[in-house]
Write a protein that holds these residues in place. Sequence first.
Motif, mmCIF file in Angstrom:
data_model
loop_
_atom_site.group_PDB
_atom_site.id
_atom_site.type_symbol
_atom_site.label_atom_id
_atom_site.label_comp_id
_atom_site.label_asym_id
_atom_site.label_seq_id
_atom_site.Cartn_x
_atom_site.Cartn_y
_atom_site.Cartn_z
ATOM 1 N N PRO A 160 36.860 40.443 14.314
ATOM 2 C CA PRO A 160 36.305 39.083 14.356
ATOM 3 C C PRO A 160 34.806 39.049 14.066
ATOM 4 C CG PRO A 160 37.704 39.462 16.262
ATOM 5 C CD PRO A 160 37.553 40.788 15.564
ATOM 6 N N SER A 161 34.378 38.050 13.287
ATOM 7 C CA SER A 161 32.960 37.934 12.932
ATOM 8 C C SER A 161 32.135 37.357 14.077
ATOM 9 C CB SER A 161 32.826 36.996 11.730
ATOM 10 O OG SER A 161 33.354 35.713 12.070
ATOM 11 N N PHE A 162 32.792 36.758 15.052
ATOM 12 C CA PHE A 162 32.055 36.014 16.082
ATOM 13 C C PHE A 162 31.430 36.942 17.126
ATOM 14 C CE2 PHE A 162 35.377 33.294 14.417
ATOM 15 C CZ PHE A 162 34.660 32.151 14.094
ATOM 16 N N ASP A 163 30.345 36.461 17.744
ATOM 17 C CA ASP A 163 29.762 37.156 18.892
ATOM 18 C C ASP A 163 30.609 36.819 20.121
ATOM 19 O OD1 ASP A 163 27.645 38.301 17.537
ATOM 20 O OD2 ASP A 163 26.372 36.533 17.807
ATOM 21 N N ILE A 164 30.490 37.639 21.163
ATOM 22 C CA ILE A 164 31.192 37.282 22.398
ATOM 23 C C ILE A 164 30.525 36.027 22.975
ATOM 24 C CG2 ILE A 164 32.058 39.579 22.961
ATOM 25 C CD1 ILE A 164 29.740 39.899 24.938
ATOM 26 N N PRO A 165 31.284 35.221 23.727
ATOM 27 C CA PRO A 165 30.719 34.000 24.315
ATOM 28 C C PRO A 165 29.552 34.346 25.252
ATOM 29 C CG PRO A 165 33.115 34.055 24.544
ATOM 30 C CD PRO A 165 32.703 35.394 24.032
ATOM 31 N N PRO A 166 28.546 33.469 25.333
ATOM 32 C CA PRO A 166 27.360 33.754 26.154
ATOM 33 C C PRO A 166 27.684 34.056 27.622
ATOM 34 C CG PRO A 166 27.068 31.721 24.885
ATOM 35 C CD PRO A 166 28.455 32.206 24.599
ATOM 36 N N HIS A 167 28.648 33.344 28.191
ATOM 37 C CA HIS A 167 28.941 33.596 29.617
ATOM 38 C C HIS A 167 29.593 34.971 29.818
ATOM 39 C CE1 HIS A 167 32.598 31.546 28.185
ATOM 40 N NE2 HIS A 167 33.246 32.239 29.084
ATOM 41 N N GLY A 178 42.371 48.037 25.509
ATOM 42 C CA GLY A 178 42.799 47.302 24.323
ATOM 43 C C GLY A 178 44.324 47.225 24.276
ATOM 44 N N ALA A 179 44.824 46.340 23.405
ATOM 45 C CA ALA A 179 46.275 46.218 23.244
ATOM 46 C C ALA A 179 46.846 47.500 22.640
ATOM 47 C CB ALA A 179 46.612 45.023 22.369
ATOM 48 N N MET A 180 46.036 48.190 21.850
ATOM 49 C CA MET A 180 46.469 49.461 21.256
ATOM 50 C C MET A 180 46.946 50.430 22.343
ATOM 51 S SD MET A 180 46.529 51.231 18.365
ATOM 52 C CE MET A 180 45.178 51.167 17.213
ATOM 53 N N HIS A 181 46.132 50.585 23.361
ATOM 54 C CA HIS A 181 46.487 51.460 24.478
ATOM 55 C C HIS A 181 47.648 50.846 25.279
ATOM 56 C CE1 HIS A 181 45.414 53.108 28.658
ATOM 57 N NE2 HIS A 181 45.859 54.130 27.969
ATOM 58 N N GLY A 182 47.689 49.516 25.318
ATOM 59 C CA GLY A 182 48.800 48.826 25.978
ATOM 60 C C GLY A 182 50.129 49.175 25.310
ATOM 61 N N ALA A 202 42.019 41.051 24.504
ATOM 62 C CA ALA A 202 40.829 40.192 24.491
ATOM 63 C C ALA A 202 40.098 40.295 23.150
ATOM 64 C CB ALA A 202 39.894 40.588 25.638
ATOM 65 N N SER A 203 40.560 41.209 22.276
ATOM 66 C CA SER A 203 39.819 41.484 21.036
ATOM 67 C C SER A 203 39.700 40.277 20.123
ATOM 68 C CB SER A 203 40.495 42.614 20.259
ATOM 69 O OG SER A 203 40.417 43.813 20.992
ATOM 70 N N LYS A 204 40.807 39.548 19.943
ATOM 71 C CA LYS A 204 40.799 38.409 19.024
ATOM 72 C C LYS A 204 40.490 37.125 19.783
ATOM 73 C CE LYS A 204 42.961 41.798 16.953
ATOM 74 N NZ LYS A 204 42.508 42.702 15.938
ATOM 75 N N SER A 205 41.090 36.940 20.953
ATOM 76 C CA SER A 205 40.914 35.694 21.704
ATOM 77 C C SER A 205 39.456 35.452 22.081
ATOM 78 C CB SER A 205 41.750 35.726 22.989
ATOM 79 O OG SER A 205 43.120 35.812 22.682
ATOM 80 N N PHE A 206 38.751 36.525 22.436
ATOM 81 C CA PHE A 206 37.372 36.374 22.900
ATOM 82 C C PHE A 206 36.385 37.152 22.039
ATOM 83 C CE2 PHE A 206 40.248 36.193 26.652
ATOM 84 C CZ PHE A 206 40.096 34.849 26.958
ATOM 85 N N SER A 266 36.405 42.813 20.527
ATOM 86 C CA SER A 266 37.111 43.985 19.994
ATOM 87 C C SER A 266 36.528 45.334 20.434
ATOM 88 C CB SER A 266 37.180 43.901 18.468
ATOM 89 O OG SER A 266 35.915 43.616 17.922
ATOM 90 N N GLY A 267 35.214 45.438 20.443
ATOM 91 C CA GLY A 267 34.597 46.725 20.790
ATOM 92 C C GLY A 267 34.565 46.995 22.283
ATOM 93 N N LEU A 268 34.838 45.969 23.080
ATOM 94 C CA LEU A 268 34.782 46.153 24.533
ATOM 95 C C LEU A 268 36.094 46.697 25.091
ATOM 96 C CD1 LEU A 268 32.658 43.001 25.272
ATOM 97 C CD2 LEU A 268 31.975 45.358 25.621
#
Length: 380
Positions: free
Chosen positions: A27-34, A86-90, A222-226, A229-231
């Motif tokens: 995803p190109s987006f930054d994580i949400p500020p909160h 991540g879902a990968m490990h899931g 949480a990678s795509k929804s929020f 991805s790197g977290l």
Amino acid sequence: GIVAIRDSLLKMRSEGKKVYRLESGDPSFDIPPHVRDAIIDALMKGYTHYTESTGIMPLRQAIHRKVVEENKIPIKDHDHVLVTNGAMHGLYVTFRALLVPGDEVIIPDPVWTEIADNVRLAGGAPVRCVLKPENDFVYDPADVESLITSRTKAIFILTPHNPTGAVFSKKILEEIVDIAVKRNLYIVSDEAYEHIIYDGLKHVSVGSLPGAEDRSITIFSASKSFAMSGLRIGYIVTNIDKIIERGKKLLRCTINGVNSIAQYGALAALNGPKDYIEEMRREYQHRRDMIYETTNKLRSLKPFKPRGTFYIWCRISEDWRDSEGRRSDWAMTNYLLRFGLGSTPGSEFGPASSEYIRFSFSCDTNHLAESLKVLREVLE
Ligand SMILES: Cc1ncc(COP(=O)(O)O)c(C=O)c1O
């Protein structure tokens, strides 16, 4: 493989050439500020120690609330939630907990590469069910049923679907659940793209359907929804105690708990405002429209309009050839690579798809516009 494509692009970029990243699903987006604030806060408070290996209690409680309220999956309680890397490990934990060597799992063809790999890592055998364009790349329940043998353990579901962007309807999911009930099979459902869905369609969790409550294992991310991805935050929910019991052991022995700070970020993401999910979704839909419109006008490609995810799945036209007269998916990917354009050849997702190519539109909108300009020039 796919890594070689990315490596070539990164090498070209390091040599000062402009590259267009339509192969990457980040995803190109930054994580949400909160979420960012919660991560900083957790760090400042010194929440940097071991956590429960299944995930911190407030996060598992928040996940439990979310899957019951939003996904309508009747999970018993927060002890039936496992937080994963991540879902990968899931997926890894799920298949390791579920399968014994020789067990078969029915999976789509095409499907995201790591599904078959994770089934095999657990000693299982992936059995491919071809998704057909005339069915909008959704399972034909009769095809699924025809592949069941005495070794079949589970049916794997992915909606929205990577790489095709297909979305499974409630009706199809109900038919799959009926088959699973009749043949006593488990259902493994990957819902990493639950929030990336278009045209007013509503994501349906197969685990919410009658008959699935005690035979489904659902994996989220949480990678795509929020845009996290790197977290590396994912989670498994299931009412099957045996899977939870084995899953706990696998978590302890593989990661012994996800990064504590990331878990506090995920907690803030789940408990905080959700408007940015809709904002991102709208922006992705705008990009989907851009890339569909462009590819649909090209003689070389016949795109399938994605109903979800940030990928577009295109059939390579009968008459397209590279300069050496080749028509395969790899020929097109290598041809595009010469112009710095990334893509993923269809056969990477399964043997039935060597006439297809996947483009991603998870990059930012300006980068997409520039990429589409080049794509138009080189494929026209
Ligand atoms: C279908 C599918 N499932 C799972 C994942 C993994 O996501 P995560 O970053 O949570 O490991 C991806 C990532 O691309 C995906 O495409």
